[in-house]
Design a protein around this motif. Structure first.
Motif, PDB file in Angstrom:
ATOM      1  N   ILE A 106       0.751  -1.163  -0.148  1.00 55.78           N
ATOM      2  CA  ILE A 106       0.186   0.137  -0.135  1.00 55.78           C
ATOM      3  C   ILE A 106       0.834   1.345   0.063  1.00 55.78           C
ATOM      4  O   ILE A 106       0.688   2.347  -0.570  1.00 55.78           O
ATOM      5  CB  ILE A 106      -0.903  -0.132   1.242  1.00 55.78           C
ATOM      6  N   VAL A 107       1.853   1.292   0.681  1.00 54.88           N
ATOM      7  CA  VAL A 107       2.653   2.551   0.926  1.00 54.88           C
ATOM      8  C   VAL A 107       3.455   2.693  -0.324  1.00 54.88           C
ATOM      9  O   VAL A 107       3.713   3.730  -0.843  1.00 54.88           O
ATOM     10  CB  VAL A 107       3.756   2.307   2.178  1.00 54.88           C
ATOM     11  N   PHE A 108       3.964   1.535  -1.010  1.00 53.19           N
ATOM     12  CA  PHE A 108       4.710   1.512  -2.155  1.00 53.19           C
ATOM     13  C   PHE A 108       4.099   2.048  -3.387  1.00 53.19           C
ATOM     14  O   PHE A 108       4.366   2.724  -4.127  1.00 53.19           O
ATOM     15  CB  PHE A 108       5.467   0.353  -2.410  1.00 53.19           C
ATOM     16  N   SER A 109       2.900   1.428  -3.332  1.00 57.55           N
ATOM     17  CA  SER A 109       1.818   1.838  -4.357  1.00 57.55           C
ATOM     18  C   SER A 109       1.328   3.487  -4.280  1.00 57.55           C
ATOM     19  O   SER A 109       1.446   4.217  -5.192  1.00 57.55           O
ATOM     20  CB  SER A 109       0.695   1.024  -4.596  1.00 57.55           C
ATOM     21  N   LEU A 110       1.219   3.918  -3.067  1.00 60.00           N
ATOM     22  CA  LEU A 110       0.848   5.594  -3.029  1.00 60.00           C
ATOM     23  C   LEU A 110       2.106   6.316  -3.401  1.00 60.00           C
ATOM     24  O   LEU A 110       1.981   7.306  -4.011  1.00 60.00           O
ATOM     25  CB  LEU A 110       0.501   5.683  -1.632  1.00 60.00           C
ATOM     26  N   LEU A 111       3.275   5.702  -2.994  1.00 61.53           N
ATOM     27  CA  LEU A 111       4.396   6.601  -3.563  1.00 61.53           C
ATOM     28  C   LEU A 111       4.406   6.546  -4.975  1.00 61.53           C
ATOM     29  O   LEU A 111       5.052   7.604  -5.691  1.00 61.53           O
ATOM     30  CB  LEU A 111       5.721   5.914  -2.861  1.00 61.53           C
ATOM     31  N   ILE A 112       4.379   5.483  -5.488  1.00 63.42           N
ATOM     32  CA  ILE A 112       4.411   5.432  -6.951  1.00 63.42           C
ATOM     33  C   ILE A 112       3.591   6.414  -7.688  1.00 63.42           C
ATOM     34  O   ILE A 112       3.659   7.190  -8.468  1.00 63.42           O
ATOM     35  CB  ILE A 112       4.473   4.021  -7.680  1.00 63.42           C
ATOM     36  N   ILE A 134      -2.949   3.833  -7.562  1.00 63.75           N
ATOM     37  CA  ILE A 134      -4.098   4.278  -6.296  1.00 63.75           C
ATOM     38  C   ILE A 134      -4.975   3.097  -6.472  1.00 63.75           C
ATOM     39  O   ILE A 134      -5.355   2.736  -5.256  1.00 63.75           O
ATOM     40  CB  ILE A 134      -4.594   5.772  -6.657  1.00 63.75           C
ATOM     41  N   VAL A 135      -5.369   2.486  -7.373  1.00 62.72           N
ATOM     42  CA  VAL A 135      -6.393   1.267  -7.769  1.00 62.72           C
ATOM     43  C   VAL A 135      -5.652   0.113  -7.021  1.00 62.72           C
ATOM     44  O   VAL A 135      -5.929  -0.597  -6.092  1.00 62.72           O
ATOM     45  CB  VAL A 135      -6.667   1.205  -8.999  1.00 62.72           C
ATOM     46  N   TYR A 136      -4.146   0.055  -7.285  1.00 63.79           N
ATOM     47  CA  TYR A 136      -3.483  -1.207  -6.687  1.00 63.79           C
ATOM     48  C   TYR A 136      -3.591  -0.979  -5.291  1.00 63.79           C
ATOM     49  O   TYR A 136      -3.773  -1.985  -4.255  1.00 63.79           O
ATOM     50  CB  TYR A 136      -2.003  -1.032  -7.061  1.00 63.79           C
ATOM     51  N   ALA A 137      -3.252   0.148  -4.573  1.00 65.56           N
ATOM     52  CA  ALA A 137      -3.402   0.554  -3.312  1.00 65.56           C
ATOM     53  C   ALA A 137      -4.711  -0.015  -2.636  1.00 65.56           C
ATOM     54  O   ALA A 137      -4.823  -0.494  -1.525  1.00 65.56           O
ATOM     55  CB  ALA A 137      -3.130   1.998  -2.813  1.00 65.56           C
ATOM     56  N   VAL A 138      -5.640   0.441  -3.388  1.00 67.86           N
ATOM     57  CA  VAL A 138      -7.085  -0.033  -2.875  1.00 67.86           C
ATOM     58  C   VAL A 138      -7.284  -1.637  -2.703  1.00 67.86           C
ATOM     59  O   VAL A 138      -7.851  -2.025  -1.923  1.00 67.86           O
ATOM     60  CB  VAL A 138      -8.264   0.758  -3.623  1.00 67.86           C
ATOM     61  N   VAL A 139      -6.663  -2.072  -3.772  1.00 68.32           N
ATOM     62  CA  VAL A 139      -7.057  -3.624  -3.677  1.00 68.32           C
ATOM     63  C   VAL A 139      -6.342  -4.237  -2.520  1.00 68.32           C
ATOM     64  O   VAL A 139      -6.539  -5.204  -1.961  1.00 68.32           O
ATOM     65  CB  VAL A 139      -6.386  -4.231  -5.093  1.00 68.32           C
ATOM     66  N   PHE A 140      -4.992  -3.717  -2.176  1.00 69.76           N
ATOM     67  CA  PHE A 140      -4.256  -4.293  -1.381  1.00 69.76           C
ATOM     68  C   PHE A 140      -5.003  -3.863   0.254  1.00 69.76           C
ATOM     69  O   PHE A 140      -4.808  -4.865   1.094  1.00 69.76           O
ATOM     70  CB  PHE A 140      -2.832  -3.624  -1.196  1.00 69.76           C
ATOM     71  N   ALA A 141      -5.569  -2.849   0.178  1.00 63.66           N
ATOM     72  CA  ALA A 141      -6.337  -2.450   1.505  1.00 63.66           C
ATOM     73  C   ALA A 141      -7.661  -3.673   1.352  1.00 63.66           C
ATOM     74  O   ALA A 141      -7.952  -3.833   2.816  1.00 63.66           O
ATOM     75  CB  ALA A 141      -6.763  -0.847   1.267  1.00 63.66           C
ATOM     76  N   ALA A 142      -8.093  -3.619   0.420  1.00 67.67           N
ATOM     77  CA  ALA A 142      -9.327  -4.644   0.354  1.00 67.67           C
ATOM     78  C   ALA A 142      -8.808  -6.038   0.842  1.00 67.67           C
ATOM     79  O   ALA A 142      -9.374  -6.943   1.608  1.00 67.67           O
ATOM     80  CB  ALA A 142      -9.859  -4.874  -0.951  1.00 67.67           C
ATOM     81  N   LEU A 143      -7.810  -6.637   0.406  1.00 66.59           N
ATOM     82  CA  LEU A 143      -6.849  -7.743   0.855  1.00 66.59           C
ATOM     83  C   LEU A 143      -6.522  -7.890   2.182  1.00 66.59           C
ATOM     84  O   LEU A 143      -6.633  -8.843   2.827  1.00 66.59           O
ATOM     85  CB  LEU A 143      -5.796  -8.172  -0.008  1.00 66.59           C
TER      86      LEU A 143
END
Length: 215
Positions: A106-112, A134-143
């Motif tokens: 999540i942190v890495f995706s938000l940084l990218i 940002i979509v990747y970060a949301v998916v990781f948060a859902a997982l």
């Protein structure tokens, strides 16, 4: 869980959530492979500097900081991005250290998203989306949320490591798993032939012995 599953004592199958995690890991693995190609390293700084050009003035200090920070070491930073994405992909597919992997991703995706994707640029002319990271970060948060409600993942390396290492659940699970003995001690409801649900019979004491009052 549906009422039918509750009545019959059956739980929902565990494999769909594992299939989602593994499929997302395959997507990240493909993305990581592309990061190892020479073209990514050659255009790494150009991409970040290009995103900085179209940013509003109030975001200019943010991008200037990252350009000054990475420009002298652009090649090692490009290698680092490739390594991090590869580690995330492998951890997702194997189900290794899931809680730490999800939070770090999540942190890495938000940084990218905040650097190479320029926050998606929804405030610039011609923008058509808000970026993929940002979509990747949301998916990781859902997982991460799914792992809290679903508990241990049967098809993962964490499942077996938790049986060998007592403290492994702290980096793999969002909450402490219920002991297997306690789960087994909970009696499941009994489904009668007509579809009604009854509880297991209560053991009564014989006359003259100590026990619960049958009344």
């Amino acid at each position: 869980m549906s009422p039918g599953n509750v009545a019959s004592g059956r739980c929902s199958p565990a494999w769909p959530k594992d299939a989602l995690r593994i499929a997302f890991g395959v997507i990240w693995l493909i993305d990581a492979v592309l990061k190892w190609l020479p073209g990514f390293r050659a255009s790494y700084m150009d991409t970040i500097m290009g995103e900085a050009q179209d940013q509003p003035g109030w975001l200019k200090p943010w991008f200037d900081f990252w350009i000054r920070f990475q420009h002298p070491n652009a090649m090692p930073m490009a290698w680092l991005v490739a390594v991090i994405e590869t580690l995330i992909a492998v951890a997702l597919i194997a189900g290794f250290a899931r809680k730490i992997t999800y939070i770090s991703a999540i942190v890495f995706s938000l940084l990218i998203w905040a650097t190479a994707e320029g926050f998606g640029g929804p405030y610039t002319s011609g923008a058509s989306d808000i970026g993929t990271a940002i979509v990747y970060a949301v998916v990781f948060a859902a997982l991460l949320a799914l792992s809290y409600y679903a508990g241990p993942s049967r098809y993962s390396a964490d499942y077996y490591l938790e049986q060998k290492i007592s403290w492994w659940w702290k980096i793999a699970e969002t909450r402490r798993p219920e002991p297997a003995g306690r789960r087994a001690a909970t009696a499941a409801p009994v489904t009668a032939p007509g579809g009604s649900t009854t509880q297991p019979p209560r053991r009564l004491s014989m006359p003259g012995t100590a026990g619960p009052d049958p009344r």
